[in-house]
Design a protein around this motif. Structure first.
Motif: not given
Length: 270
Positions: A191-199, A220-227, A231-234
């Motif tokens: 639900t979220a991807a961040h370069p520092v905080q991860g997936l 492992t490959y991760v498809p990501l929509t731009e939104e 972002r960071v999920s809990p």
């Protein structure tokens, strides 16, 4: 010109300057959030030579505007909303189709691939090759149903406790079954991807099973929509360096993708 008018004019100028400085501070705070994945009020106050009260006020206002999430001592990026599965089906369908085609192009004859739950991975299922045979494992009954009429895909459906929000099996039964598999590719949904905080994702048990599947898979490959970017999920799944690649659209903003290019994961454009 009266002294009263001069004083009023001076106050008006100072007010406009204060507004500009507040806007600049907020812009810098957002830049720090994108870069670091978190901000600490005390550190920003020291860097800007301002009081912590001023920075805390900025953070409160930005939280009220939906720009960030307040946490003790500072702030984190806004966590994306988690609409239910049926609501997510109609979101960014054209974008997800492009991501699905790119992901499906990685599949080779005879491979075992694992498809995570979710609407983007459902699109991968629809785009899978039909000219050669392979096996799909999934812990999502909705993904398995997408492959009902696929002519060359064998399907392994993992059971367990159903997490209804994402329509996937979680828990010890699912974990044990997945442990017996060695997928060539795992297509991971987040639900979220961040370069520092991860997936990350919104549920602790779901994060655990995603992490477990990845540990069993060769890639492992991760498809990501731009939104989902910046972002960071809990609940952390993996750092960006823990996956083989990110699949993004070619028209995603270059500035949004750039921080991810400096990491070890391959960037594939759809």
């Amino acid at each position: 010109m009266s002294n009263h008018f001069v004083q009023f004019h001076a106050n008006s100028c100072n007010y406009r300057i204060d507004l500009m400085l507040t806007s600049q501070r907020k812009s810098l705070i957002l830049d720090l959030l994108r870069r670091d994945g978190q901000v600490v009020a005390k550190h920003i106050a020291e860097d800007f030579s301002l009081s912590e009260d001023t920075i805390r006020r900025d953070l409160r206002e930005m939280a009220a505007e939906g720009l960030l999430k307040r946490v003790h001592g500072g702030a984190m990026p806004v966590a994306p909303e988690l609409p239910d599965f049926s609501t997510r089906k109609g979101v960014s369908s054209e974008i997800k189709e492009r991501l699905g085609k790119k992901a499906a192009s990685l599949v080779r004859s005879g491979q075992l691939i694992f498809l995570d739950g979710g609407t983007t991975t459902a699109e991968i299922a629809r785009q899978l090759p039909r000219e050669f045979a392979f096996t799909v494992a999934t812990h999502s009954p909705t993904i398995a149903a997408e492959l009902e009429h696929h002519p060359t895909a064998s399907v392994i459906l993992i059971g367990g406790q159903l997490y209804k929000h994402s329509m996937v099996s979680v828990g010890s039964v699912a974990m044990a079954a997945i442990s017996q598999l060695r997928p060539d590719i795992f297509f991971l949904g987040v639900t979220a991807a961040h370069p520092v905080q991860g997936l990350s994702t919104g549920d602790f048990e779901e994060a655990a099973i995603k992490r477990h599947i990845s540990s069993c898979a060769a890639a492992t490959y991760v498809p990501l929509t731009e939104e989902k970017l910046d972002r960071v999920s809990p609940c952390l799944i993996l750092p960006i360096a823990g996956v083989s690649g990110l699949i993004v659209t070619a028209d995603s903003a270059a500035t949004a993708i750039e921080p991810y290019r400096n990491l070890t994961a391959e960037i594939l454009e759809a």
